[in-house]
Design an enzyme around this catalytic site. Sequence first.
Site, mmCIF file in Angstrom:
data_model
loop_
_atom_site.group_PDB
_atom_site.id
_atom_site.type_symbol
_atom_site.label_atom_id
_atom_site.label_comp_id
_atom_site.label_asym_id
_atom_site.label_seq_id
_atom_site.Cartn_x
_atom_site.Cartn_y
_atom_site.Cartn_z
ATOM 1 C CG ASP A 70 -2.858 -3.595 -7.112
ATOM 2 O OD1 ASP A 70 -2.307 -3.064 -6.123
ATOM 3 O OD2 ASP A 70 -2.803 -3.126 -8.257
ATOM 4 C CG ASP A 72 1.716 -5.333 -5.119
ATOM 5 O OD1 ASP A 72 1.071 -5.966 -5.970
ATOM 6 O OD2 ASP A 72 1.914 -4.110 -5.174
ATOM 7 C CG ASP A 151 7.179 5.708 -3.141
ATOM 8 O OD1 ASP A 151 6.767 4.922 -2.264
ATOM 9 O OD2 ASP A 151 6.560 5.928 -4.201
HETATM 10 P P1 ATP Z 1 -1.799 2.027 -5.570
HETATM 11 O O1 ATP Z 1 -2.830 1.646 -4.598
HETATM 12 O O2 ATP Z 1 -2.136 3.299 -6.254
HETATM 13 O O3 ATP Z 1 -1.379 0.935 -6.506
HETATM 14 P P2 ATP Z 1 0.785 1.543 -4.416
HETATM 15 O O4 ATP Z 1 1.411 2.075 -3.187
HETATM 16 O O5 ATP Z 1 0.505 0.081 -4.467
HETATM 17 O O6 ATP Z 1 -0.518 2.393 -4.691
HETATM 18 P P3 ATP Z 1 2.360 1.149 -6.770
HETATM 19 O O7 ATP Z 1 2.725 2.114 -7.838
HETATM 20 O O8 ATP Z 1 1.501 -0.007 -7.122
HETATM 21 O O9 ATP Z 1 1.709 1.991 -5.611
HETATM 22 O O10 ATP Z 1 3.719 0.633 -6.132
HETATM 23 C C1 ATP Z 1 3.768 -0.408 -5.158
HETATM 24 C C2 ATP Z 1 4.816 -0.097 -4.093
HETATM 25 O O11 ATP Z 1 6.126 -0.098 -4.706
HETATM 26 C C3 ATP Z 1 4.669 1.266 -3.440
HETATM 27 O O12 ATP Z 1 3.824 1.202 -2.330
HETATM 28 C C4 ATP Z 1 6.091 1.617 -3.066
HETATM 29 O O13 ATP Z 1 6.447 0.983 -1.862
HETATM 30 C C5 ATP Z 1 6.913 0.964 -4.164
HETATM 31 N N1 ATP Z 1 7.219 1.879 -5.285
HETATM 32 C C6 ATP Z 1 6.569 1.975 -6.467
HETATM 33 N N2 ATP Z 1 7.127 2.886 -7.257
HETATM 34 C C7 ATP Z 1 8.177 3.396 -6.585
HETATM 35 C C8 ATP Z 1 9.168 4.380 -6.877
HETATM 36 N N3 ATP Z 1 9.153 5.039 -8.035
HETATM 37 N N4 ATP Z 1 10.096 4.620 -5.937
HETATM 38 C C9 ATP Z 1 10.108 3.944 -4.764
HETATM 39 N N5 ATP Z 1 9.204 3.032 -4.434
HETATM 40 C C10 ATP Z 1 8.239 2.742 -5.312
HETATM 41 MG MG MG Z 2 -0.252 -0.985 -6.210
#
Ligand code: ATP
Ligand code: MG
Length: 449
Positions: A70, A72, A151
């Site tokens: 997705d 963001d 993170d």
């Molecule tokens: P995916 O492709 O699996 O969705 P993602 O990196 O987009 O991976 P998400 O869980 O959707 O992961 O989170 C979006 C963003 O928000 C992450 O890339 C990170 O920058 C931030 N984030 C999410 N959860 C946390 C957390 N627990 N602590 C710090 N930053 C976080």
């Molecule tokens: Mg994501």
Amino acid sequence: MIRRWLHKVLGKPAHPAEPRIFPVEQHGIRRNSIHPCALKVTRVLKEAGFAAFVVGGAVRDLLLGMTPKDFDVATDASPEQIRPLFRRARLIGRRFQIVHVYCGPDTIEVTTFRAHTPQNNDDDTRVTAEDGMLLRDNVFGSQVEDAARRDFTVNALYYDPEKEEVWDYHNGVADARKKVLRMIGDPTTRYREDPVRMLRVSRFAAKLDFHIAADARAPIAKLAPMLERIPAARLFDEIMKLLLSGHAERGLRQLRAEGLHHGILPILDSILDDPPRQRFLHAALHDTDERIRHGQSASPSFMLACLLWFDMQSQSQTYLKNGLTGQAALAAAMDDTLERQRGMLAFPRRLDGTIKEIWSLQPRFEQRSGSRPARLLAHPRFRAGYDFLSLRTHCDEIPVELADWWRRFQDASDEERGAMLLPAGQGSGKPRRRRPRRKTSAQESGGDA
Ligand code: ATP
Ligand code: MG
């Protein structure tokens, strides 16, 4: 040079104020690989005078040549400023609002830059609200601060579609090239703030095929018990992300290697230490991973049915030994297993029905005479039940011949089906040692009401 000297003398700054900006020739992400809706959202925000970037997982995945799940968007506009700019947009969340912008069936999540308010919450059990959202990152901030609250370094990249630039505050581009998962800031502090980050380490290491930086890995063994204080619903969400990432098998192995499964999925030990069970799980996860990589959906109920199957069976054996009938033992064991597991991962009760159906259909596949096979074929969960049956051939629970019979039976004509049926009393795929028992009306009807 001067800055490096200053860092040496004064220590590293909490977060670098200036990002490294990579042009398209260096990062290779083309505007046309960004979802049109995300392009529209960033364009509209920029035209209204705000900063707007595609952020997080999408930038990371594109940089690595993967397809993002997705998109963001992060901006300096507040939720109230964002919403009126779009015809179809909604404010989501109570404490910290984000905006969902809808384009056809797709949703773009738009988040205002947030600051991280560090605290050491060794004794703080109120890390999360009831819904498991982090309460800490709940003040608006600058882009620099927004990068620092994230993170991992590869998760803190910002892409400007207009200029085709990647803004990198924490060396994420270099880490992506080195395939290393590095925590922003001090790993121990960041895990203490939010222990779920330990699960995220396993998920991203598996998904991206990255290695975990030594300092990010080292504290996990000691801090793993902190996951106990995380609301079970948030743990469930994070584990589902891992299971549905397309890299579930590697993810679960990683989880176990880090010792993170104890309070979440303790059954993993007995599965991964037993070769037949391991083959079963491998086959189950492999199928799921393939489905997801081909853009198909995978059912959480089916995955839970697989993960908890051996637990449920041993529970059922105990009840049988204590004198319950087969049906009663199965029913009690299913309830016990789901309840016990729900105490660790709060999976929604609506999943129970399907999980139980998949399990309770299994004995019915052994009956291959009379009208029962045709009735089973017409069952709405036949397909899931059959898929599960096929997996059981991997752990030698049932003969391959039985699953094969059902595969042929599905494709056969009525006439062929008639010829395939076994004589009454021979329907079972394996020798039975069941003592004769009286049938209840529920058993007569198959017991799947
Ligand atoms: P995916 O492709 O699996 O969705 P993602 O990196 O987009 O991976 P998400 O869980 O959707 O992961 O989170 C979006 C963003 O928000 C992450 O890339 C990170 O920058 C931030 N984030 C999410 N959860 C946390 C957390 N627990 N602590 C710090 N930053 C976080
Ligand atoms: Mg994501």
